[in-house]
Design a protein around this motif. Structure first.
Motif: not given
Length: 422
Positions: A50, A160-161, A165
């Motif tokens: 992330w 997941y970033r 998002q």
């Protein structure tokens, strides 16, 4: 007419820090080899973390072979872009014979004793095989995920970033290991309402009695303890990492404090059925156990300080800032504002491409310091391969050097036998 496969003495499968460390030591000894990387070096660090990701160990522990951290913040924690830059500089320094974008699809022993190495660009043979692809291959997403409404966005931690998002609404994070706790914190700091299904991961302090806990543990010799010396022996390889963070200069992660600030905590998520999420009644036990580990590590530091007459500021042990009330074991999904789920419950290894009798019943390799019972097959970069740092920047280089020493002896012995036969 089919051409003969190209032969290399050593085939290294995986071009991350483990495979690159092996290549470094092979080059130091003049041993011909190829590194096969199905994507690109540093790929997972660049694409599967992330945006606010950072190391949880201080930079001074980054000590890849011939490439120690030499930046301005040895006691800091490299962020994602800095980690990628550090690794890419290592690639340039090693200048490995690497085949990027080439996947190894099968490795098996041939009748003549060599290994057949089938790849996406053609076939090779090799005397020695080093598996440096790590153990985190297949994201774990439970079957219950299939039953969640289609309106719920679901991603794994490696996807997941950042909070933006995810769709507007509340987020359920499943799992409280390092990734789950840090992602929950990332969402929480962004003001997103978070529900966290807490597992049995332990926790530790970031700083205690004036120093980083990692520094104390290093002085105490913890990071030199081998798996053979650890009380759990091989069982330590199944342990979940302690949750803590290096974010913003480093701090504790305290799930109780998050709860006092509005995060909703539950026990382990067991199922989704009849429109409801079902949780285990174990939240208090999990939080208490995590705190016992936290205070236990601090107590060990206290003992070390006392025994060595070290002048260090006194610090009280942790006392809970929040206690769970009546346990919530059932939550009707339609009555919540949950619009997305982030699964943070780990990965499973996938070594199906390796046809060798080196695995236990759970599909994990059996080895001693990376050397398996099948001659010519080695593993590198796995958690607790030999010490705590085996899967990290701190000790993977030492493990690689050991494996390469074994390889060099085997290749030298084979050449001696062939020379005598001639």
């Amino acid at each position: 007419m089919t051409s003969e496969p190209r032969h290399v003495p050593v085939a290294v499968v995986g071009g991350g820090q483990a495979g690159l460390s092996v290549s470094y030591h092979l080059k130091q000894r003049g041993i011909d080899h190829l590194v096969f990387e199905k994507r690109s070096a540093a790929h997972s660090w660049e694409t599967q973390r992330w945006d606010t990701f950072c190391l949880v160990t201080p930079n001074w522990q980054c000590d890849l072979p011939g490439h120690p951290y030499d930046g301005p913040e040895p006691d800091g924690f490299m962020r994602k872009d800095e980690i990628v830059a550090y690794l890419k500089a290592f690639v340039t320094k090693v200048n490995p014979p690497i085949r990027e974008g080439v996947a190894v699809t099968r490795v098996a022993r041939r009748d003549d004793g060599l290994f057949s190495v089938e790849t996406s660009e053609g076939d090779y043979t090799a005397d020695e095989i080093v598996v440096a692809s790590g153990g985190y291959h297949t994201p774990i997403i439970p079957r219950m995920a299939e039953r969640l409404p289609g309106s719920i966005t679901q991603i794994h931690s490696n996807q997941y970033r950042n909070p933006a998002q995810l769709p507007a609404g509340e987020v359920l994070v499943v799992g409280s290991g390092q990734s789950g706790a840090q992602i929950a914190e990332d969402l929480h700091l962004a003001g997103r309402p978070v529900h966290l299904a807490v597992g049995d991961a332990p926790r530790c302090a970031r700083f205690y009695r004036g120093r980083d806990v990692v520094t104390w543990l290093a002085d105490m010799g913890y990071y030199e303890m081998t798996v053979d010396d650890h009380p759990l022996r091989d069982g330590v390889r199944d342990n979940t990492n302690h949750y803590v963070t290096g974010r913003d200069g480093g701090r504790d992660i305290d799930l109780r404090r998050f709860a006092s600030e509005g995060m909703r905590l539950y026990g382990v998520l067991e199922d989704y059925r009849d429109g409801s999420l079902h949780f285990r009644d174990g939240l208090k036990r999990s939080l208490d156990q995590a705190d016992r580990t936290y205070n236990g590590i601090n107590a060990a530091i206290d003992k070390y300080i006392a025994e060595n007459g070290i002048d260090a500021p006194a610090q009280a042990h942790y006392t809970p800032v929040w206690e769970p009330g009546e346990p919530v074991t059932r939550l009707a999904l339609a009555e919540t504002g949950i619009t997305s789920v982030v699964w943070c419950i780990g990965f499973t290894p996938d070594f199906r491409w390796l046809d060798a009798s080196v695995f236990n019943g759970a599909g994990s390799p059996k080895h001693r310091r990376g050397v398996t019972s099948e001659e010519g097959v080695y593993f590198i970069g796995l958690p607790w391969l030999n010490t705590w740092g085996s899967g990290r920047f701190g000790a993977v280089g030492r493990d690689a050097e050991y494996v390469v020493q074994v390889i060099q002896k085997r290749l030298s012995a084979e050449r001696f036998v062939l020379k005598r036969a001639v």
